[in-house]
Write an enzyme that holds these catalytic residues in place. Structure first.
Site, short mmCIF file in Angstrom:
data_model
loop_
_atom_site.label_atom_id
_atom_site.label_comp_id
_atom_site.label_asym_id
_atom_site.label_seq_id
_atom_site.Cartn_x
_atom_site.Cartn_y
_atom_site.Cartn_z
N ASP A 148 36.67 -46.59 -9.38
CA ASP A 148 38.11 -46.42 -9.54
C ASP A 148 38.82 -47.77 -9.53
O ASP A 148 39.78 -47.99 -10.27
CB ASP A 148 38.66 -45.51 -8.44
CG ASP A 148 37.98 -44.15 -8.43
OD1 ASP A 148 37.52 -43.72 -9.51
OD2 ASP A 148 37.89 -43.52 -7.36
N ARG A 151 38.39 -49.43 -12.83
CA ARG A 151 39.32 -48.85 -13.81
C ARG A 151 40.75 -49.34 -13.57
O ARG A 151 41.51 -49.56 -14.51
CB ARG A 151 39.25 -47.32 -13.72
CG ARG A 151 37.95 -46.78 -14.28
CD ARG A 151 37.90 -45.28 -14.21
NE ARG A 151 36.69 -44.79 -14.84
CZ ARG A 151 36.07 -43.65 -14.52
NH1 ARG A 151 36.58 -42.87 -13.59
NH2 ARG A 151 34.98 -43.29 -15.15
N HIS A 175 38.10 -39.44 -4.23
CA HIS A 175 37.75 -39.67 -5.65
C HIS A 175 38.12 -38.39 -6.43
O HIS A 175 37.27 -37.62 -6.83
CB HIS A 175 36.26 -39.98 -5.76
CG HIS A 175 35.79 -40.23 -7.15
ND1 HIS A 175 36.25 -41.26 -7.93
CD2 HIS A 175 34.90 -39.55 -7.92
CE1 HIS A 175 35.66 -41.21 -9.11
NE2 HIS A 175 34.84 -40.17 -9.13
N1 LIG Z 1 31.13 -40.54 -8.11
C1 LIG Z 1 31.43 -40.97 -9.33
O1 LIG Z 1 32.19 -41.92 -9.50
C2 LIG Z 1 30.82 -40.29 -10.53
C3 LIG Z 1 30.87 -40.90 -11.79
C4 LIG Z 1 30.29 -40.26 -12.87
C5 LIG Z 1 29.65 -39.03 -12.69
N2 LIG Z 1 29.62 -38.47 -11.48
C6 LIG Z 1 28.92 -37.22 -11.22
O2 LIG Z 1 27.52 -37.48 -11.32
C7 LIG Z 1 26.84 -36.29 -11.67
C8 LIG Z 1 25.88 -36.55 -12.84
O3 LIG Z 1 26.62 -36.82 -14.00
P1 LIG Z 1 25.84 -37.09 -15.38
O4 LIG Z 1 26.86 -37.39 -16.39
O5 LIG Z 1 24.73 -38.04 -15.15
O6 LIG Z 1 25.22 -35.63 -15.66
P2 LIG Z 1 23.91 -35.31 -16.53
O7 LIG Z 1 23.96 -33.84 -16.81
O8 LIG Z 1 23.80 -36.25 -17.66
O9 LIG Z 1 22.70 -35.64 -15.54
C9 LIG Z 1 22.46 -34.91 -14.38
C10 LIG Z 1 20.96 -34.78 -14.22
O10 LIG Z 1 20.69 -34.15 -12.97
C11 LIG Z 1 19.48 -33.39 -13.17
N3 LIG Z 1 19.32 -32.44 -12.09
C12 LIG Z 1 19.94 -31.27 -11.88
N4 LIG Z 1 19.47 -30.68 -10.76
C13 LIG Z 1 18.53 -31.51 -10.25
C14 LIG Z 1 17.71 -31.47 -9.09
N5 LIG Z 1 17.76 -30.46 -8.24
N6 LIG Z 1 16.87 -32.50 -8.89
C15 LIG Z 1 16.81 -33.55 -9.75
N7 LIG Z 1 17.57 -33.63 -10.85
C16 LIG Z 1 18.42 -32.63 -11.09
C17 LIG Z 1 19.67 -32.76 -14.53
O11 LIG Z 1 18.46 -32.27 -15.08
C18 LIG Z 1 20.29 -33.90 -15.31
O12 LIG Z 1 19.33 -34.65 -16.01
C19 LIG Z 1 27.93 -35.25 -11.96
O13 LIG Z 1 28.14 -34.43 -10.83
C20 LIG Z 1 29.16 -36.10 -12.21
O14 LIG Z 1 30.36 -35.41 -11.95
C21 LIG Z 1 30.20 -39.07 -10.39
O1 LIG Z 2 35.47 -37.85 -13.96
C1 LIG Z 2 34.42 -37.35 -13.58
O2 LIG Z 2 34.28 -36.12 -13.46
C2 LIG Z 2 33.21 -38.21 -13.34
C3 LIG Z 2 33.47 -39.33 -12.40
O3 LIG Z 2 33.91 -38.89 -11.15
C4 LIG Z 2 34.37 -40.38 -12.98
O4 LIG Z 2 35.36 -40.74 -12.34
O5 LIG Z 2 34.06 -40.87 -14.08
#
Ligand SMILES: NC(=O)c1ccc[n+]([C@@H]2O[C@H](COP(=O)([O-])OP(=O)(O)OC[C@H]3O[C@@H](n4cnc5c(N)ncnc54)[C@H](O)[C@@H]3O)[C@@H](O)[C@H]2O)c1
Ligand SMILES: O=C(O)C[C@H](O)C(=O)O
Length: 306
Positions: A148, A151, A175
């Protein structure tokens, strides 16, 4: 240093790539539940090693946690991302079960691990990982504020027409689209308050654009972002590896700091070899304190859904 990244999807793979590119870890293990997926991502990434000049060994595993044994750091990115129009909080029912199981599996193989939680809703998932593992609070860190803040700096640089390297700024709080608190009062351009370069109205626009940064990208991409999230995690893992005591706002378990208790929420913290080395209590204005209280109330409400 051995790093495990659970979830080899968009964020997990980006995070593994940035960690490898910084070339400080001996090994990165990608784990995913989808058969062959983590192995495939690891192989593809390894085939960039000679091109990008890193020696970090990246391997993949389909849900076999023995491969993660004795990790120093583990990053949890497993779970579903949001779609346009959704909030992060709507992901709780699917992601809570995944994060709890993954955290429990990780500590069985790596009792001394430091866990960085990324899956959303991140503050609540960090709280859940804390409760599920019983690890000391310095070893469970939620990644949100580093992203954040990056950004926020992007938006500040855009508004001031300054190079990003001139800009400093920090976002604390939950967040979430409404809970983030970009600290506009403290943002600077090369030590000069940014408020000297842009109007109060423009600053408010920057603040609002920062808060919905994730939602804006989700609308553009059809799923949530991954490059900046992956880079933010890699920066935190690097700070642990180098014992940098670098300050990141991140989701930490609070016991009285900022007047808050029994909650994980974004506050400035020094990140080093022990994970959270210290929570930094900065003096907030009355408005900022009120914003943090409101943000914490919203996070606690989501925690209540666990
Ligand atoms: N905190 C942050 O700033 C932030 C930023 C971006 C994304 N995110 C979060 O991160 C998470 C992942 O996002 P993404 O875009 O990579 O999604 P994505 O769908 O591309 O990848 C998630 C992966 O998790 C795997 N998965 C699901 N269950 C599982 C398990 N039990 N064990 C192992 N692997 C498992 C899936 O098969 C998939 O490959 C989401 O919840 C998203 O909201 C958080
Ligand atoms: O926005 C989202 O859901 C994913 C992540 O928390 C982000 O800020 O990019």
């Amino acid at each position: 240093m051995k790093v495990t990244v659970v979830g080899a999807g968009a964020v997990g793979a980006s995070c593994a790539e940035y960690i490898a590119m910084k070339d400080f870890a001996s090994e990165v293990v990608l784990v995913d539940i989808k058969e062959g997926f983590a192995e495939g991502k690891a192989m593809d990434l390894m085939q960039t090693a000679s091109l990008n000049g890193f020696d970090t060994k990246i391997t993949g595993s389909t849900n076999d946690y023995t491969k993660t044994a004795n990790s120093d750091v583990a990053v949890i990115t497993s779970g579903i991302p949001r779609k346009p129009g959704m909030t992060r909080e709507e992901l709780i029912s699917t992601n809570a079960g995944i994060v709890k199981t993954v955290a429990e599996n990780l500590i069985k193989e790596s009792p001394n691990v430091i866990i960085i939680v990324v899956s959303n809703p991140m503050d609540t998932m960090t709280y859940l990982a804390h409760k599920a593992t019983g690890l000391p609070k310095n070893r469970i860190i939620g990644m949100g504020g580093a992203l954040d803040s990056a950004r926020f700096k992007y938006r500040l640089a855009e508004a001031t027409e300054a190079p990003i390297s001139d800009i400093d700024g920090m976002v604390i709080g939950g967040h979430s689209d409404t809970g983030m608190i970009p600290l506009t009062r403290l943002a600077t351009r090369n030590s000069v308050p940014v408020s000297q370069f842009i109007s109060e109205e423009r600053m408010q626009e920057v603040k609002e654009a920062t808060k919905v940064g994730g939602a804006t990208l989700t609308k553009l991409l059809g799923t949530s972002a991954w490059y900046a999230p992956g880079a933010a995690v890699a920066a935190m893992v690097h700070a642990i590896a180098t014992d940098a005591h670098k300050m990141f706002p991140c989701s930490c378990f609070l016991e009285g700091e900022y007047g808050l208790n029994d909650i994980c929420i974004g506050v400035p913290a020094l990140i080093g070899a022990n994970g959270v080395e210290k929570i930094v209590e900065i003096e907030l204005s009355a408005t900022e304190k009120e914003e943090l209280t409101n943000s914490a109330e919203a996070v606690s409400k989501t925690n209540g859904l666990l």
